[in-house]
Design an enzyme around this catalytic site. Structure first.
Site, PDB file in Angstrom:
ATOM      1  N   GLY A   5      -3.379  32.306   1.767  1.00  0.00           N
ATOM      2  CA  GLY A   5      -3.949  31.052   1.263  1.00  0.00           C
ATOM      3  C   GLY A   5      -2.896  29.954   1.264  1.00  0.00           C
ATOM      4  O   GLY A   5      -2.209  29.738   2.264  1.00  0.00           O
TER       5      GLY A   5
ATOM      6  N   ASP B  52     -10.648  31.419   9.411  1.00  0.00           N
ATOM      7  CA  ASP B  52     -11.151  31.343  10.790  1.00  0.00           C
ATOM      8  C   ASP B  52     -10.259  30.417  11.628  1.00  0.00           C
ATOM      9  O   ASP B  52      -9.967  30.709  12.789  1.00  0.00           O
ATOM     10  CB  ASP B  52     -12.591  30.827  10.807  1.00  0.00           C
ATOM     11  CG  ASP B  52     -13.511  31.710   9.987  1.00  0.00           C
ATOM     12  OD1 ASP B  52     -13.228  32.914   9.890  1.00  0.00           O
ATOM     13  OD2 ASP B  52     -14.499  31.192   9.440  1.00  0.00           O
TER      14      ASP B  52
END
Ligand code: RIB
Length: 312
Positions: free
Chosen positions: A223, A256
């Site tokens: 993240g 993605d």
């Protein structure tokens, strides 16, 4: 130009942004709604195309308005739909996405639709697209045996394989040796190997677990903390910090974006650490924009960020 084949799912993303999710039995109101192309595989294909690869997307749609949205998207993006079949007896999938106003984190429900009927034999029918690629990327929105057949065909042809184990699903141990690059995020890594990942040291322990099962290289995406790479070749763990490209707007599809960018750089034969940096730059740009597929950056933007000449 590198060639990337993506075996995955298209769904129409129906995204709502609001203060909080409703509880069961409750209705909440919001003014912010968007409908657009989504699905992990499709997002990765678009990210790879915009970041500079020739891309073929292997999947299945229904014969309906969302299917038409998918085909129009690939036509506009210049992605080959030669291996995109239609099942008129089913429907094109859809995802409910809730984006929390304050954290900009998301919660997602996916109904994959027609693509759930894809079988390993259908993947064999698309073998030409796999064999012609430099890299095959697949993920777990598809049935595992379908993703696995893609990995097998790629491996037999000497095509590099990326498995993005998202969303996390139980995997048989014998799938790991088919994977050159495994790209879990923290929660997917934890679900697969049972090691909670809260920091880089945990990511390394998780990576070692996958490497011991035969994966070529593991990239745990962290993240806002970047990514951790460890490969079976040099055994050295590398922490790649995130690229900050502007104000955080929407984290949906960041994984993605990373996978699409990684696939492009690997298809161009860049060293893996460089490919991870490229993927992080693609992801860093995508989170500064709303949406999934629409947030994927163009190659010039990625290069400017990597070269430190971006003007964000
Ligand atoms: O990774 C984000 C994607 O997951 C969304 O586009 C949604 O469709 C789900 O598949």
């Amino acid at each position: 130009m590198g060639r990337v084949a993506v075996l995955g799912v298209f769904v129409a993303d129906l995204s709502f942004r609001g203060e909080r999710l409703p509880r069961m039995g409750e209705t909440v109101m919001t003014e912010v709604f968007r409908l657009g192309p989504g699905g992990k595989g499709s997002n990765q294909a678009i990210a790879a195309r915009r970041a500079g690869a020739e891309v073929t997307f292997i999947s299945r749609l229904g014969d309906d308005a969302f299917g038409a949205l998918a085909r129009e998207t690939y036509r506009r993006e210049g992605i080959s739909d030669a291996y995109l079949s239609t099942d008129p007896g089913s429907y094109t999938g859809a995802a409910f996405i809730f984006l929390e106003e304050e954290s900009r984190e998301n919660a997602i429900v996916v109904a994959p639709g027609a693509v759930s009927g894809l079988t390993p034999r259908d993947v064999e029918a698309a073998a030409k697209a796999v064999i012609a690629a430099d890299v095959l990327a697949t993920n777990l929105e598809l049935p595992v045996q379908v993703a696995r057949r893609g990995l097998e065909l790629a491996r037999e042809a000497g095509v590099a394989t990326i498995l993005n184990p998202a969303p996390a699903a139980p995997l048989p141990d014998d799938i790991y040796p088919l994977v050159d690059y495994l790209t879990p995020n923290e929660s997917e890594a934890a679900a697969l190997c049972g090691i909670e990942v809260a920091n880089v040291a945990d990511a390394e322990r998780a990576a070692d677990w996958f490497l011991a099962r035969g994966v070529g290289a593991v990239i745990v995406t962290l993240g806002g903390k970047g990514a951790f790479l460890k490969s079976s070749v040099d055994g050295e763990g590398v922490h790649v910090p995130p690229y900050r490209a502007g104000r955080l707007v929407d984290t949906t599809g960041a994984g993605d974006a990373f996978n699409g960018g990684l696939a492009v750089a690997l298809a161009e034969r860049k060293p893996v650490a460089e490919a991870v940096r490229f993927g992080c730059a693609v992801a860093g740009l995508s989170v500064t924009r709303q949406g999934t597929a629409p947030s994927m950056p163009m190659r010039e933007e990625v290069m400017a960020l990597l070269e430190g000449t971006a003007t964000a």
